[in-house]
Design a protein around this motif. Sequence first.
Motif, PDB file in Angstrom:
ATOM      1  N   VAL A   1       0.835  -1.211   0.000  1.00 19.83           N
ATOM      2  CA  VAL A   1       0.000   0.000   0.000  1.00 19.83           C
ATOM      3  C   VAL A   1       0.865   1.253   0.000  1.00 19.83           C
ATOM      4  N   TRP A   2       0.332   2.307  -0.610  1.00 18.95           N
ATOM      5  CA  TRP A   2       1.005   3.611  -0.652  1.00 18.95           C
ATOM      6  C   TRP A   2       0.419   4.477   0.455  1.00 18.95           C
ATOM      7  N   SER A   3       1.280   4.976   1.336  1.00 23.30           N
ATOM      8  CA  SER A   3       0.837   5.806   2.443  1.00 23.30           C
ATOM      9  C   SER A   3       1.990   6.689   2.887  1.00 23.30           C
ATOM     10  N   GLY A   4       1.701   7.947   3.221  1.00 24.26           N
ATOM     11  CA  GLY A   4       2.745   8.838   3.699  1.00 24.26           C
ATOM     12  C   GLY A   4       3.817   9.116   2.666  1.00 24.26           C
ATOM     13  N   GLY A   5       3.462   9.047   1.392  1.00 22.47           N
ATOM     14  CA  GLY A   5       4.414   9.341   0.327  1.00 22.47           C
ATOM     15  C   GLY A   5       5.360   8.211  -0.022  1.00 22.47           C
ATOM     16  N   ARG A   6       5.014   6.979   0.389  1.00 25.15           N
ATOM     17  CA  ARG A   6       5.875   5.834   0.085  1.00 25.15           C
ATOM     18  C   ARG A   6       5.098   4.535   0.208  1.00 25.15           C
ATOM     19  N   TRP A   7       5.693   3.440  -0.301  1.00 22.34           N
ATOM     20  CA  TRP A   7       5.099   2.119  -0.201  1.00 22.34           C
ATOM     21  C   TRP A   7       5.377   1.508   1.163  1.00 22.34           C
ATOM     22  N   HIS A   8       4.444   0.660   1.605  1.00 21.38           N
ATOM     23  CA  HIS A   8       4.585  -0.131   2.816  1.00 21.38           C
ATOM     24  C   HIS A   8       4.070  -1.542   2.520  1.00 21.38           C
ATOM     25  N   ILE A   9       4.620  -2.532   3.198  1.00 22.71           N
ATOM     26  CA  ILE A   9       4.058  -3.874   3.151  1.00 22.71           C
ATOM     27  C   ILE A   9       2.993  -3.928   4.234  1.00 22.71           C
ATOM     28  N   ALA A  10       1.744  -4.199   3.850  1.00 20.52           N
ATOM     29  CA  ALA A  10       0.643  -4.254   4.813  1.00 20.52           C
ATOM     30  C   ALA A  10       0.406  -5.673   5.322  1.00 20.52           C
ATOM     31  N   ASP A  11       0.820  -6.675   4.545  1.00 21.45           N
ATOM     32  CA  ASP A  11       0.588  -8.059   4.910  1.00 21.45           C
ATOM     33  C   ASP A  11       1.311  -8.929   3.893  1.00 21.45           C
TER      34      ASP A  11
END
Length: 195
Positions: free
Chosen positions: A181-191
Motif C-alpha cells: 500500500v502507498w501511504s505517507g508518500g511511500r510504499w509499505h508492506i501491509a501483509d
Amino acid sequence: MAVLTGGLAACGDDSEPQESTTTASPIDRSTDSPSSSESSSSSESETSSGDGSGDGAELPDDLPPEARKNTKEGAAAFGEYYYEAVGEASHSGVTTDLAPLGDDECTPCSKVVSNIEQDAAKGQTRSAKPYSLSNVKAAERPDQGFKVSMTVDVKAHHVYENDKIIGDVEKTQYMLTEHVVWSGGRWHIADWVIS
C-alpha cells in the motif's frame, strides 16, 4: 536438522481478484545511489522523497528509484525489494533496512523482524542470502494498494550459531503474496502470506 526461516508467517485474506498483472524487471542495485533516486520527479503523489514516511521511518539508501514511485510497477519493485531485504537480514542478522518497510500493523512483517533479531541475539545467522525471486507481478486490489506475487526459490544453506553449523535448510520453492500500500508518500508492506 531442517530449519525454515523464522519469518515464514501467514496472515490476511488472499481473496484479491485476478486482474491484469505487470511483471517487474529484476532490480539492479549496482547503479543505484541515493542522489539518483529522485532525479526524474519530485511530485509527492508519484514518488517518495527518500527521507522516510509520515511515520518517521527512513527508507534504505539502496531502495531503487522504481520502488519509490506510486505506480503498479513501483509496487512490484517495492515488494521484490522487501523480500530481498528479508533474505539479507536473515543472512546478516541486521534488520535496520528491513524494519521500516513494513506497515506498523503488518503482523508477518513485525514477526519476521523479531525472529531475525532473536536469532541474531543468540548468534544465529544463515550462510547465504537464501532467496532468489522470479515472476514478480502486481495486480490492483479492490480495497487499496496492490497484490504483489512472486516465486521464491530457497537455496540449500546452513544455519550457524556462533560460527558453528547447527542446521541445514533444504532447497525449496514457494509462492509469496504481499499486500503493498502507498501511504505517507511511500510504499509499505501491509501483509504477506506464503503458499
